[in-house]
Design a protein around this motif. Structure first.
Motif, mmCIF file in Angstrom:
data_model
loop_
_atom_site.group_PDB
_atom_site.id
_atom_site.type_symbol
_atom_site.label_atom_id
_atom_site.label_comp_id
_atom_site.label_asym_id
_atom_site.label_seq_id
_atom_site.Cartn_x
_atom_site.Cartn_y
_atom_site.Cartn_z
ATOM 1 N N GLY A 1 0.785 -1.222 0.000
ATOM 2 C CA GLY A 1 0.000 0.000 0.000
ATOM 3 C C GLY A 1 0.820 1.277 0.000
ATOM 4 O O GLY A 1 0.261 2.365 -0.048
ATOM 5 N N VAL A 2 2.152 1.175 0.071
ATOM 6 C CA VAL A 2 3.023 2.359 0.125
ATOM 7 C C VAL A 2 3.484 2.729 -1.274
ATOM 8 O O VAL A 2 3.911 1.873 -2.045
ATOM 9 N N GLU A 3 3.384 4.025 -1.580
ATOM 10 C CA GLU A 3 3.917 4.514 -2.842
ATOM 11 C C GLU A 3 4.474 5.923 -2.660
ATOM 12 O O GLU A 3 4.002 6.684 -1.826
ATOM 13 N N VAL A 4 5.506 6.221 -3.427
ATOM 14 C CA VAL A 4 6.115 7.545 -3.430
ATOM 15 C C VAL A 4 5.683 8.216 -4.721
ATOM 16 O O VAL A 4 5.806 7.634 -5.801
ATOM 17 N N LYS A 5 5.147 9.446 -4.577
ATOM 18 C CA LYS A 5 4.644 10.172 -5.744
ATOM 19 C C LYS A 5 5.199 11.591 -5.753
ATOM 20 O O LYS A 5 5.423 12.172 -4.693
ATOM 21 N N PRO A 6 5.374 12.150 -6.959
ATOM 22 C CA PRO A 6 5.793 13.553 -7.033
ATOM 23 C C PRO A 6 4.664 14.473 -6.586
ATOM 24 O O PRO A 6 3.492 14.197 -6.820
ATOM 25 N N MET A 7 5.056 15.561 -5.898
ATOM 26 C CA MET A 7 4.097 16.559 -5.428
ATOM 27 C C MET A 7 4.718 17.940 -5.571
ATOM 28 O O MET A 7 5.622 18.285 -4.806
ATOM 29 N N PHE A 8 4.262 18.693 -6.524
ATOM 30 C CA PHE A 8 4.707 20.075 -6.693
ATOM 31 C C PHE A 8 6.231 20.190 -6.761
ATOM 32 O O PHE A 8 6.825 21.070 -6.151
ATOM 33 N N GLY A 9 6.874 19.284 -7.482
ATOM 34 C CA GLY A 9 8.323 19.301 -7.613
ATOM 35 C C GLY A 9 9.043 18.630 -6.462
ATOM 36 O O GLY A 9 10.271 18.540 -6.461
ATOM 37 N N ASN A 10 8.324 18.165 -5.458
ATOM 38 C CA ASN A 10 8.896 17.463 -4.315
ATOM 39 C C ASN A 10 8.360 16.029 -4.334
ATOM 40 O O ASN A 10 7.868 15.577 -5.364
ATOM 41 N N LEU A 11 8.436 15.316 -3.229
ATOM 42 C CA LEU A 11 7.945 13.942 -3.161
ATOM 43 C C LEU A 11 7.068 13.757 -1.926
ATOM 44 O O LEU A 11 7.277 14.405 -0.902
ATOM 45 N N GLY A 12 6.112 12.828 -2.038
ATOM 46 C CA GLY A 12 5.282 12.443 -0.908
ATOM 47 C C GLY A 12 5.223 10.927 -0.828
ATOM 48 O O GLY A 12 5.224 10.253 -1.855
ATOM 49 N N ALA A 13 5.184 10.395 0.382
ATOM 50 C CA ALA A 13 5.041 8.950 0.588
ATOM 51 C C ALA A 13 3.644 8.715 1.161
ATOM 52 O O ALA A 13 3.252 9.345 2.149
ATOM 53 N N PHE A 14 2.918 7.819 0.531
ATOM 54 C CA PHE A 14 1.519 7.564 0.864
ATOM 55 C C PHE A 14 1.311 6.102 1.208
ATOM 56 O O PHE A 14 1.950 5.222 0.641
ATOM 57 N N VAL A 15 0.371 5.861 2.123
ATOM 58 C CA VAL A 15 -0.091 4.511 2.409
ATOM 59 C C VAL A 15 -1.603 4.547 2.288
ATOM 60 O O VAL A 15 -2.264 5.362 2.927
ATOM 61 N N ASN A 16 -2.129 3.712 1.419
ATOM 62 C CA ASN A 16 -3.571 3.651 1.179
ATOM 63 C C ASN A 16 -4.155 5.035 0.873
ATOM 64 O O ASN A 16 -5.251 5.369 1.303
ATOM 65 N N GLY A 17 -3.388 5.854 0.167
ATOM 66 C CA GLY A 17 -3.849 7.176 -0.250
ATOM 67 C C GLY A 17 -3.628 8.287 0.759
ATOM 68 O O GLY A 17 -3.890 9.446 0.471
ATOM 69 N N ASN A 18 -3.138 7.961 1.961
ATOM 70 C CA ASN A 18 -2.879 8.961 3.003
ATOM 71 C C ASN A 18 -1.379 9.239 3.091
ATOM 72 O O ASN A 18 -0.579 8.313 3.221
ATOM 73 N N MET A 19 -0.999 10.515 3.047
ATOM 74 C CA MET A 19 0.416 10.867 3.116
ATOM 75 C C MET A 19 0.929 10.709 4.542
ATOM 76 O O MET A 19 0.303 11.177 5.488
ATOM 77 N N PHE A 20 2.081 10.032 4.682
ATOM 78 C CA PHE A 20 2.700 9.863 5.993
ATOM 79 C C PHE A 20 4.085 10.500 6.067
ATOM 80 O O PHE A 20 4.608 10.728 7.157
ATOM 81 N N ALA A 21 4.682 10.809 4.929
ATOM 82 C CA ALA A 21 5.992 11.465 4.911
ATOM 83 C C ALA A 21 6.094 12.280 3.637
ATOM 84 O O ALA A 21 5.473 11.959 2.623
ATOM 85 N N GLY A 22 6.889 13.341 3.707
ATOM 86 C CA GLY A 22 7.048 14.186 2.535
ATOM 87 C C GLY A 22 8.429 14.808 2.484
ATOM 88 O O GLY A 22 9.177 14.818 3.468
#
Length: 122
Positions: free
Chosen positions: A23-44
């Motif tokens: 369920g964990v994925e790292v996605k780009p966010m506004f030129g930065n990165l976010g780590a999500f679990v089940n669609g909820n961000m837990f680290a950025g």
């Protein structure tokens, strides 16, 4: 507002401390990165700063007591519920990993975020 851009080195560090878990994925966010679990961000990642979201008051208080922690995100509008980890930890991936893992465990308990319905074109 000009958003800071992370270096390739800090992006690599961020990816290395995000657990490879279901369920964990790292996605780009506004030129930065976010780590999500089940669609909820837990680290950025915000420029050179790694931030995490903790839900447990005791864990949050423990983290806030550490020198170098602070608000996470733009100075004018930090992200509520997120704490930046000390910049001095950027050479201590094990220390970062422990807190990112705690954030994953806590945020992973939240219900999965449901995608917002698309608006119909008029």
């Amino acid at each position: 507002m000009q958003l800071p851009k992370p270096s390739d080195e800090i992006k690599d560090l961020f990816r290395s401390v995000v657990p490879d878990a279901p369920g964990v994925e790292v996605k780009p966010m506004f030129g930065n990165l976010g780590a999500f679990v089940n669609g909820n961000m837990f680290a950025g990642l915000f420029g050179p700063t790694i931030g995490i979201r903790l839900l447990d008051e005791a864990s949050t208080a423990e983290l806030h007591a550490i020198d170098g922690t602070g608000p996470f995100g733009p100075e004018e509008r930090p992200m509520g519920g997120y704490t930046s980890l000390p910049a001095t930890w950027n050479t201590e991936p094990d220390r970062i990993s422990a807190w990112v893992q705690a954030a994953l465990e806590q945020v992973g308990q939240l219900p999965a975020k449901q995608p917002k319905p698309r608006k119909k074109a008029q």
